[in-house]
Scaffold this motif. Structure first.
Motif, PDB file in Angstrom:
ATOM      1  N   GLY A 135       0.806  -1.207   0.000  1.00 13.37           N
ATOM      2  CA  GLY A 135       0.000   0.000   0.000  1.00 13.37           C
ATOM      3  C   GLY A 135       0.843   1.262   0.000  1.00 13.37           C
ATOM      4  N   ILE A 136       2.144   1.142   0.015  1.00  8.50           N
ATOM      5  CA  ILE A 136       3.054   2.284  -0.024  1.00  8.50           C
ATOM      6  C   ILE A 136       3.238   2.675  -1.485  1.00  8.50           C
ATOM      7  CG2 ILE A 136       5.370   3.120   0.517  1.00  8.50           C
ATOM      8  CD1 ILE A 136       3.819   2.367   3.019  1.00  8.50           C
ATOM      9  N   HIS A 137       3.126   3.965  -1.767  1.00  8.31           N
ATOM     10  CA  HIS A 137       3.276   4.421  -3.149  1.00  8.31           C
ATOM     11  C   HIS A 137       4.627   5.087  -3.335  1.00  8.31           C
ATOM     12  CE1 HIS A 137       2.210   5.858  -7.099  1.00  8.31           C
ATOM     13  NE2 HIS A 137       2.676   7.040  -6.748  1.00  8.31           N
ATOM     14  N   ILE A 138       5.329   4.673  -4.373  1.00  5.77           N
ATOM     15  CA  ILE A 138       6.573   5.327  -4.771  1.00  5.77           C
ATOM     16  C   ILE A 138       6.270   6.067  -6.060  1.00  5.77           C
ATOM     17  CG2 ILE A 138       8.953   4.964  -5.516  1.00  5.77           C
ATOM     18  CD1 ILE A 138       8.994   2.499  -3.724  1.00  5.77           C
ATOM     19  N   ASP A 139       6.600   7.328  -6.114  1.00  2.00           N
ATOM     20  CA  ASP A 139       6.283   8.177  -7.254  1.00  2.00           C
ATOM     21  C   ASP A 139       7.000   7.706  -8.508  1.00  2.00           C
ATOM     22  OD1 ASP A 139       5.581  10.195  -8.971  1.00  2.00           O
ATOM     23  OD2 ASP A 139       6.779  11.727  -7.977  1.00  2.00           O
ATOM     24  N   GLU A 140       6.253   7.043  -9.382  1.00  3.14           N
ATOM     25  CA  GLU A 140       6.851   6.526 -10.617  1.00  3.14           C
ATOM     26  C   GLU A 140       7.332   7.659 -11.510  1.00  3.14           C
ATOM     27  OE1 GLU A 140       5.865   3.400 -14.208  1.00  3.14           O
ATOM     28  OE2 GLU A 140       4.599   3.442 -12.442  1.00  3.14           O
ATOM     29  N   GLY A 141       6.670   8.805 -11.437  1.00  3.51           N
ATOM     30  CA  GLY A 141       7.092   9.948 -12.247  1.00  3.51           C
ATOM     31  C   GLY A 141       8.509  10.384 -11.942  1.00  3.51           C
ATOM     32  N   SER A 142       8.872  10.409 -10.668  1.00  2.64           N
ATOM     33  CA  SER A 142      10.235  10.819 -10.320  1.00  2.64           C
ATOM     34  C   SER A 142      11.241   9.747 -10.719  1.00  2.64           C
ATOM     35  CB  SER A 142      10.348  11.137  -8.828  1.00  2.64           C
ATOM     36  OG  SER A 142      10.160   9.984  -8.041  1.00  2.64           O
ATOM     37  N   GLU A 185      11.234   4.269   5.908  1.00  2.89           N
ATOM     38  CA  GLU A 185      10.609   4.120   7.226  1.00  2.89           C
ATOM     39  C   GLU A 185       9.133   3.739   7.102  1.00  2.89           C
ATOM     40  OE1 GLU A 185      11.896   3.985  10.327  1.00  2.89           O
ATOM     41  OE2 GLU A 185      13.789   3.985   9.239  1.00  2.89           O
ATOM     42  N   ASN A 186       8.425   4.331   6.142  1.00  2.00           N
ATOM     43  CA  ASN A 186       7.022   3.977   5.931  1.00  2.00           C
ATOM     44  C   ASN A 186       6.878   2.509   5.547  1.00  2.00           C
ATOM     45  OD1 ASN A 186       6.108   6.550   6.515  1.00  2.00           O
ATOM     46  ND2 ASN A 186       6.011   7.183   4.373  1.00  2.00           N
ATOM     47  N   ILE A 187       7.750   2.041   4.681  1.00  2.51           N
ATOM     48  CA  ILE A 187       7.715   0.633   4.274  1.00  2.51           C
ATOM     49  C   ILE A 187       8.049  -0.258   5.464  1.00  2.51           C
ATOM     50  CG2 ILE A 187       8.823  -1.126   2.831  1.00  2.51           C
ATOM     51  CD1 ILE A 187       9.154   1.144   0.699  1.00  2.51           C
ATOM     52  N   ARG A 188       9.094   0.114   6.200  1.00  2.00           N
ATOM     53  CA  ARG A 188       9.499  -0.662   7.375  1.00  2.00           C
ATOM     54  C   ARG A 188       8.357  -0.748   8.388  1.00  2.00           C
ATOM     55  NH1 ARG A 188      14.461   1.635   8.712  1.00  2.00           N
ATOM     56  NH2 ARG A 188      15.460   0.054   7.436  1.00  2.00           N
ATOM     57  N   ASN A 189       7.709   0.379   8.659  1.00  2.00           N
ATOM     58  CA  ASN A 189       6.582   0.395   9.603  1.00  2.00           C
ATOM     59  C   ASN A 189       5.423  -0.450   9.094  1.00  2.00           C
ATOM     60  OD1 ASN A 189       7.948   2.057  11.392  1.00  2.00           O
ATOM     61  ND2 ASN A 189       7.098   3.930  10.505  1.00  2.00           N
ATOM     62  N   SER A 190       5.165  -0.370   7.816  1.00  2.00           N
ATOM     63  CA  SER A 190       4.097  -1.171   7.219  1.00  2.00           C
ATOM     64  C   SER A 190       4.361  -2.659   7.386  1.00  2.00           C
ATOM     65  CB  SER A 190       3.938  -0.813   5.742  1.00  2.00           C
ATOM     66  OG  SER A 190       3.031  -1.666   5.123  1.00  2.00           O
ATOM     67  N   LEU A 191       5.608  -3.057   7.184  1.00  2.00           N
ATOM     68  CA  LEU A 191       5.979  -4.463   7.308  1.00  2.00           C
ATOM     69  C   LEU A 191       5.887  -4.917   8.764  1.00  2.00           C
ATOM     70  CD1 LEU A 191       9.022  -4.561   4.874  1.00  2.00           C
ATOM     71  CD2 LEU A 191       6.717  -5.442   4.462  1.00  2.00           C
ATOM     72  N   HIS A 192       6.291  -4.076   9.711  1.00  2.00           N
ATOM     73  CA  HIS A 192       6.229  -4.427  11.123  1.00  2.00           C
ATOM     74  C   HIS A 192       4.787  -4.537  11.615  1.00  2.00           C
ATOM     75  CE1 HIS A 192      10.469  -4.481  11.860  1.00  2.00           C
ATOM     76  NE2 HIS A 192      10.618  -3.256  11.365  1.00  2.00           N
ATOM     77  N   ASN A 193       3.896  -3.724  11.056  1.00  2.00           N
ATOM     78  CA  ASN A 193       2.488  -3.754  11.450  1.00  2.00           C
ATOM     79  C   ASN A 193       1.769  -5.002  10.959  1.00  2.00           C
ATOM     80  OD1 ASN A 193       2.730  -1.327  12.789  1.00  2.00           O
ATOM     81  ND2 ASN A 193       2.099  -0.120  11.014  1.00  2.00           N
ATOM     82  N   LYS A 194       2.344  -5.708  10.003  1.00  2.00           N
ATOM     83  CA  LYS A 194       1.706  -6.900   9.459  1.00  2.00           C
ATOM     84  C   LYS A 194       2.041  -8.155  10.249  1.00  2.00           C
ATOM     85  CE  LYS A 194       1.190  -5.114   4.880  1.00  2.00           C
ATOM     86  NZ  LYS A 194      -0.111  -5.299   4.330  1.00  2.00           N
ATOM     87  N   LYS A 195       2.884  -8.044  11.273  1.00  2.41           N
ATOM     88  CA  LYS A 195       3.274  -9.213  12.072  1.00  2.41           C
ATOM     89  C   LYS A 195       2.121  -9.731  12.893  1.00  2.41           C
ATOM     90  CE  LYS A 195       8.153  -8.267  12.550  1.00  2.41           C
ATOM     91  NZ  LYS A 195       9.232  -8.016  13.459  1.00  2.41           N
TER      92      LYS A 195
END
Length: 89
Positions: free
Chosen positions: A6-13, A79-89
């Motif tokens: 659910g984390i978005h990385i700006d493909e345009g950049s 950090e957002n990705i890391r937090n997202s992964l930790h929340n899925k435990k």
């Protein structure tokens, strides 16, 4: 480039950085496509935002231009990705 987390990385950049690297080296889209083994039209559509970039294409471009993942994401996104992964435990 959307991630399944659910984390978005700006493909345009991402495309902008790749396009800058291509232009700095004076390589045409057709030549770049040939060198990385991607169809010319497919790569043109990706670089013009008309198609989503596949992971394999992204990796080939990174290797060709000697660009690491750090060239495309910042610490906040990590950090957002890391937090997202930790929340899925």
């Amino acid at each position: 480039m959307g991630l399944s987390t659910g984390i978005h990385i700006d493909e345009g950049s991402i495309v902008e950085r790749i396009e800058n690297a291509r232009c700095m080296r004076g390589i045409t889209v057709a030549e770049l496509a040939r060198r990385i083994g991607v169809g010319r039209k497919r790569l043109w559509y990706v670089l013009n935002g008309q198609r989503e970039m596949r992971v394999d294409e992204f990796l080939k471009l990174c290797v060709f231009f000697n660009m690491g993942l750090g060239s495309f994401i910042n610490w906040e996104q990590v950090e957002n990705i890391r937090n997202s992964l930790h929340n899925k435990k």
